[in-house]
Design a protein around this motif. Structure first.
Motif, PDB file in Angstrom:
ATOM      1  N   ARG A  25      19.858  78.276  38.814  1.00  0.00           N
ATOM      2  CA  ARG A  25      19.277  79.289  37.935  1.00  0.00           C
ATOM      3  C   ARG A  25      19.195  78.804  36.480  1.00  0.00           C
ATOM      4  O   ARG A  25      18.803  79.560  35.605  1.00  0.00           O
ATOM      5  N   ASN A  56      14.253  79.544  42.298  1.00  0.00           N
ATOM      6  CA  ASN A  56      13.696  80.819  41.854  1.00  0.00           C
ATOM      7  C   ASN A  56      14.451  81.342  40.630  1.00  0.00           C
ATOM      8  O   ASN A  56      15.668  81.473  40.645  1.00  0.00           O
ATOM      9  N   GLY A  57      13.718  81.631  39.571  1.00  0.00           N
ATOM     10  CA  GLY A  57      14.359  82.156  38.368  1.00  0.00           C
ATOM     11  C   GLY A  57      14.555  81.148  37.267  1.00  0.00           C
ATOM     12  O   GLY A  57      14.913  81.498  36.146  1.00  0.00           O
ATOM     13  N   SER A  59      13.527  79.072  34.294  1.00  0.00           N
ATOM     14  CA  SER A  59      12.425  79.130  33.331  1.00  0.00           C
ATOM     15  C   SER A  59      12.510  77.954  32.361  1.00  0.00           C
ATOM     16  O   SER A  59      11.643  77.091  32.327  1.00  0.00           O
ATOM     17  N   LYS A  87      10.370  77.316  45.649  1.00  0.00           N
ATOM     18  CA  LYS A  87      10.223  78.323  44.590  1.00  0.00           C
ATOM     19  C   LYS A  87      10.336  77.711  43.193  1.00  0.00           C
ATOM     20  O   LYS A  87      11.036  78.223  42.324  1.00  0.00           O
ATOM     21  N   GLN A  88       9.625  76.597  42.998  1.00  0.00           N
ATOM     22  CA  GLN A  88       9.588  75.986  41.670  1.00  0.00           C
ATOM     23  C   GLN A  88       8.653  76.767  40.747  1.00  0.00           C
ATOM     24  O   GLN A  88       7.610  77.244  41.173  1.00  0.00           O
ATOM     25  N   SER A  89       9.005  76.820  39.478  1.00  0.00           N
ATOM     26  CA  SER A  89       8.123  77.413  38.479  1.00  0.00           C
ATOM     27  C   SER A  89       7.022  76.416  38.126  1.00  0.00           C
ATOM     28  O   SER A  89       7.082  75.234  38.481  1.00  0.00           O
ATOM     29  N   TYR A  90       6.026  76.906  37.398  1.00  0.00           N
ATOM     30  CA  TYR A  90       4.947  76.026  36.937  1.00  0.00           C
ATOM     31  C   TYR A  90       5.516  74.899  36.086  1.00  0.00           C
ATOM     32  O   TYR A  90       5.085  73.744  36.211  1.00  0.00           O
ATOM     33  N   LYS A  91       6.484  75.219  35.237  1.00  0.00           N
ATOM     34  CA  LYS A  91       7.067  74.196  34.365  1.00  0.00           C
ATOM     35  C   LYS A  91       7.718  73.087  35.175  1.00  0.00           C
ATOM     36  O   LYS A  91       7.600  71.904  34.848  1.00  0.00           O
ATOM     37  N   LEU A  92       8.419  73.469  36.242  1.00  0.00           N
ATOM     38  CA  LEU A  92       9.077  72.465  37.079  1.00  0.00           C
ATOM     39  C   LEU A  92       8.071  71.611  37.831  1.00  0.00           C
ATOM     40  O   LEU A  92       8.230  70.393  37.945  1.00  0.00           O
ATOM     41  N   GLU A  93       7.046  72.244  38.371  1.00  0.00           N
ATOM     42  CA  GLU A  93       6.013  71.486  39.072  1.00  0.00           C
ATOM     43  C   GLU A  93       5.307  70.538  38.107  1.00  0.00           C
ATOM     44  O   GLU A  93       5.030  69.385  38.443  1.00  0.00           O
TER      45      GLU A  93
END
Length: 336
Positions: A25, A56-57, A59, A87-93
């Protein structure tokens, strides 16, 4: 046997495990990397054939957490552990967290943006081309005071070269991020090799511990083998960051050294992958608004300015092809 971690652990950590699922997280602090190393180690000890990493979660994504965790994931994948990152965020991808970008000429030429991405390197050519691309990206992102770009370039080259020369790892990972508001350049370089203690253990220096090895490594002239290096890489990094009033953290094996201004702290209980892969994490920040007197920082040594040298033509003039920089002049700040 029940390997499940009690749900109350969630309140104590931003990284925890429930059976073969690891929940992350936070990627904003080095402790998140330490927490991950600990929980995936225990998951491995439980003999799971696969591990799911739930993002997930998440940021905020900072290099000093993102790069060490990504490097550990790649290590475990190489060790035949099936890892699914979900469940990767856009930033992680966008950071290529699950699959770092290999810094080949083709990949570099295909990229428009180089910052806030995890890059993998494994040879001198990759280091040269990647550092050049990152320096150019810094130029277009933030206005730098005198000496900052040269200091940044020197530090990046030296630390990445240390990975190739001393870690006995097949590759290293690096991420550079610019915090435009504070004008901070944040860098993290990681490998999963033998660590600084492992590198110096058979040298004349004979460190007594991981912390002792790191403390030795930031002194001038300390190297495993003087035939392949002068031992000034981490010393020079320390001097340049100090000259800039920046921040430096070097973690290797169970030891860690943290330096900010006149404040120095050491830690001797940091989790690591295993006894043969203690790894090294070099995490530093430079203030782009603060002048770096690189010659003074390096005790009179004046390194070649590789960026200016690359712009020099046969007659000794610096030849700047403006169209190559045009995409960085869309705003007044970028143009400046």
């Amino acid at each position: 046997m029940n390997h499940k971690i009690l749900s109350s652990r969630r309140n104590e950590s931003d990284v925890w495990r429930e059976d073969n699922v690891i929940f992350i997280r936070g990627l904003t602090h080095p402790r998140h990397a330490s927490q991950f190393i600990k929980v995936i180690y225990h998951a491995r000890k439980c003999n799971y054939e696969s591990v799911i990493i739930n993002m997930n979660g998440v940021s905020g994504v900072f290099p000093n957490a993102c790069v060490p965790i990504a490097a550990a994931i790649q290590y475990y994948k190489d060790s035949s552990l099936n890892i699914l990152v979900e469940k990767q965020s856009y930033k992680l991808e966008n950071a290529h967290f699950n699959k770092p970008l290999l810094a080949t000429s083709d990949v570099l030429n295909a990229q428009k943006y180089f910052l806030s991405k995890i890059w993998e390197f494994n040879n001198d050519k990759m280091v040269f081309e990647l550092v050049s691309a990152l320096v150019k990206a810094i130029v277009e992102k933030v206005e730098c005071s005198a000496g900052v770009l040269q200091g940044f370039e020197w530090c990046l080259n030296e630390v990445m070269d240390n990975v190739l020369q001393h870690s006995r790892a097949s590759r290293g990972f690096v991420m550079v991020q610019v915090h435009a508001e504070s004008k901070r350049i944040a860098v993290c370089i990681t490998d999963t090799g033998i660590g600084i203690y492992g590198s110096l253990a058979d040298s004349k220096h004979k460190p007594k511990s991981a912390v002792d090895a790191i403390t030795l490594a930031v002194k001038e002239g300390v190297t495993r083998d003087s035939s392949i290096g002068q031992g000034n890489g981490l010393w020079g990094l320390f001097q340049i960051v100090k000259n800039n009033s920046g921040r430096l953290s070097i973690t290797s094996g169970q030891g860690s050294l943290f330096i900010r201004g006149d404040e120095t702290k050491t830690f001797d209980d940091i989790p690591y992958i295993d006894k043969n892969h203690k790894g090294t994490i070099v995490d530093f920040q430079i203030d782009a608004s603060q002048i770096i007197d690189i010659t003074n920082a390096l005790n009179g040594f004046k390194p070649v300015n590789l960026r200016l040298e690359s712009l020099e033509n046969d007659t000794g003039e610096h030849h700047i092809i403006v169209r190559e920089y045009a995409h960085g002049t869309g705003t007044r700040r970028a143009a400046e």
